[in-house]
Design a protein around this motif. Sequence first.
Motif, mmCIF file in Angstrom:
data_model
loop_
_atom_site.group_PDB
_atom_site.id
_atom_site.type_symbol
_atom_site.label_atom_id
_atom_site.label_comp_id
_atom_site.label_asym_id
_atom_site.label_seq_id
_atom_site.Cartn_x
_atom_site.Cartn_y
_atom_site.Cartn_z
ATOM 1 N N LYS A 1 -1.593 -10.644 2.362
ATOM 2 C CA LYS A 1 -0.607 -10.159 3.331
ATOM 3 C C LYS A 1 -0.151 -8.794 2.838
ATOM 4 O O LYS A 1 0.336 -8.668 1.717
ATOM 5 C CB LYS A 1 0.556 -11.145 3.432
ATOM 6 C CG LYS A 1 0.134 -12.481 4.037
ATOM 7 C CD LYS A 1 1.228 -13.520 3.982
ATOM 8 C CE LYS A 1 1.319 -14.145 2.609
ATOM 9 N NZ LYS A 1 2.181 -15.358 2.588
ATOM 10 N N ILE A 2 -0.320 -7.787 3.668
ATOM 11 C CA ILE A 2 -0.169 -6.403 3.223
ATOM 12 C C ILE A 2 0.961 -5.707 3.970
ATOM 13 O O ILE A 2 1.079 -5.824 5.192
ATOM 14 C CB ILE A 2 -1.487 -5.621 3.429
ATOM 15 C CG1 ILE A 2 -2.639 -6.304 2.677
ATOM 16 C CG2 ILE A 2 -1.339 -4.179 2.968
ATOM 17 C CD1 ILE A 2 -4.005 -5.704 2.971
ATOM 18 N N VAL A 3 1.774 -4.983 3.208
ATOM 19 C CA VAL A 3 2.786 -4.103 3.786
ATOM 20 C C VAL A 3 2.324 -2.673 3.545
ATOM 21 O O VAL A 3 2.191 -2.236 2.401
ATOM 22 C CB VAL A 3 4.173 -4.336 3.157
ATOM 23 C CG1 VAL A 3 5.195 -3.356 3.748
ATOM 24 C CG2 VAL A 3 4.634 -5.771 3.380
ATOM 25 N N LEU B 1 0.843 -1.197 0.000
ATOM 26 C CA LEU B 1 0.000 0.000 0.000
ATOM 27 C C LEU B 1 0.878 1.247 0.000
ATOM 28 O O LEU B 1 1.820 1.349 0.795
ATOM 29 C CB LEU B 1 -0.901 0.033 1.239
ATOM 30 C CG LEU B 1 -1.956 -1.061 1.397
ATOM 31 C CD1 LEU B 1 -2.809 -0.784 2.630
ATOM 32 C CD2 LEU B 1 -2.832 -1.164 0.164
ATOM 33 N N VAL B 2 0.561 2.185 -0.880
ATOM 34 C CA VAL B 2 1.305 3.448 -0.962
ATOM 35 C C VAL B 2 0.315 4.599 -1.105
ATOM 36 O O VAL B 2 -0.800 4.413 -1.590
ATOM 37 C CB VAL B 2 2.284 3.457 -2.158
ATOM 38 C CG1 VAL B 2 3.400 2.444 -1.962
ATOM 39 C CG2 VAL B 2 1.546 3.193 -3.466
ATOM 40 N N ASP B 3 0.730 5.780 -0.698
ATOM 41 C CA ASP B 3 -0.133 6.949 -0.880
ATOM 42 C C ASP B 3 -0.141 7.413 -2.331
ATOM 43 O O ASP B 3 -1.153 7.909 -2.825
ATOM 44 C CB ASP B 3 0.326 8.092 0.030
ATOM 45 C CG ASP B 3 -0.073 7.861 1.478
ATOM 46 O OD1 ASP B 3 -1.112 7.221 1.719
ATOM 47 O OD2 ASP B 3 0.662 8.315 2.379
ATOM 48 N N SER B 4 0.997 7.263 -3.005
ATOM 49 C CA SER B 4 1.112 7.654 -4.411
ATOM 50 C C SER B 4 1.904 6.576 -5.145
ATOM 51 O O SER B 4 2.878 6.048 -4.587
ATOM 52 C CB SER B 4 1.831 8.999 -4.527
ATOM 53 O OG SER B 4 2.162 9.274 -5.876
ATOM 54 N N THR C 1 8.917 -4.003 -7.875
ATOM 55 C CA THR C 1 8.592 -5.135 -7.008
ATOM 56 C C THR C 1 7.697 -6.121 -7.747
ATOM 57 O O THR C 1 6.902 -5.716 -8.603
ATOM 58 C CB THR C 1 7.880 -4.643 -5.726
ATOM 59 O OG1 THR C 1 7.489 -5.771 -4.931
ATOM 60 C CG2 THR C 1 6.650 -3.824 -6.046
ATOM 61 N N PRO C 2 7.798 -7.416 -7.437
ATOM 62 C CA PRO C 2 6.896 -8.392 -8.059
ATOM 63 C C PRO C 2 5.504 -8.388 -7.431
ATOM 64 O O PRO C 2 4.596 -9.052 -7.931
ATOM 65 C CB PRO C 2 7.598 -9.729 -7.797
ATOM 66 C CG PRO C 2 8.371 -9.501 -6.537
ATOM 67 C CD PRO C 2 8.827 -8.072 -6.601
ATOM 68 N N HIS C 3 5.325 -7.633 -6.359
ATOM 69 C CA HIS C 3 4.054 -7.632 -5.645
ATOM 70 C C HIS C 3 3.110 -6.564 -6.194
ATOM 71 O O HIS C 3 3.542 -5.583 -6.797
ATOM 72 C CB HIS C 3 4.298 -7.396 -4.152
ATOM 73 C CG HIS C 3 5.331 -8.302 -3.567
ATOM 74 N ND1 HIS C 3 5.189 -9.671 -3.559
ATOM 75 C CD2 HIS C 3 6.533 -8.035 -2.995
ATOM 76 C CE1 HIS C 3 6.255 -10.213 -2.998
ATOM 77 N NE2 HIS C 3 7.088 -9.249 -2.657
ATOM 78 N N LYS C 4 1.848 -6.782 -5.944
ATOM 79 C CA LYS C 4 0.842 -5.817 -6.386
ATOM 80 C C LYS C 4 0.940 -4.559 -5.530
ATOM 81 O O LYS C 4 0.959 -4.632 -4.299
ATOM 82 C CB LYS C 4 -0.558 -6.426 -6.263
ATOM 83 C CG LYS C 4 -1.676 -5.533 -6.796
ATOM 84 C CD LYS C 4 -3.010 -6.242 -6.723
ATOM 85 C CE LYS C 4 -4.132 -5.376 -7.283
ATOM 86 N NZ LYS C 4 -3.955 -5.077 -8.716
ATOM 87 N N VAL C 5 1.007 -3.410 -6.174
ATOM 88 C CA VAL C 5 1.062 -2.127 -5.475
ATOM 89 C C VAL C 5 -0.233 -1.374 -5.753
ATOM 90 O O VAL C 5 -0.609 -1.182 -6.912
ATOM 91 C CB VAL C 5 2.266 -1.280 -5.937
ATOM 92 C CG1 VAL C 5 2.261 0.078 -5.236
ATOM 93 C CG2 VAL C 5 3.576 -2.011 -5.665
#
Length: 220
Positions: free
Chosen positions: A42-44, A7-10, A19-23
């Motif tokens: 699983k969320i960062v 999870l990102v703000d922008s 990254t290979p993960h979904k953003v």
Amino acid sequence: MADWVILVDSPKDFPNADTPHKVITTRDYLARSSLFQGTRPKIVNLARSFAYQSRGYYCSLLAEARGHRIIPSTETMIDLGARQLYAQALPELDDSLAKSLAAAADKTVPTRILAYFGVVTDHRFDRFGRLLFDWFRCPVLEVTIDNGDRPQIRRLASVPVTRLSAAELRLFHEALHDHTRREWRSKKDRAPPRYSFAVLYDPKEALPPSSRATIKHWSR
């Protein structure tokens, strides 16, 4: 690794190409209730702020309500918000810091340690970093240290990835890669202390029963 989400703000804070993960953005996570329906991702959480009632805070709060696994948790965010809230961890962390230095040939005390998912660059403090992450599951934690008679932690604070230098960001990427290859492990429950100990102290007393050094020892 497909079930990890960042999870990102922008989108520019942590590009999907890195990254290979979904953003996804914090705004989308909050607004789209159908996301990941029927799954437990699983969320960062890499929001720029974890302050109470910030968007980052609400993302972790909503993730917990949805049954998603997320770091940091709202409990960790709140604890890191004020020294009096994370003070219960300091005696054990200070002790680990002192033991790490005692066991090392190099006795130099750093003024600052950055831990990425519990991983530190100064290997003298590997065990300390793991203990720190066990207390506070946070992507990036900054430890500020006072070097007195006995090194002690002055401050713990989360650090947004947008404030990392290029070199620090590379280390974060490596730590994220290693962390997401492991199985999810929940934070250990820590039993509250069975007893509290209080000492009344009058600095003006002519013949105090305890010296200042003794009281400082008990305060640990």
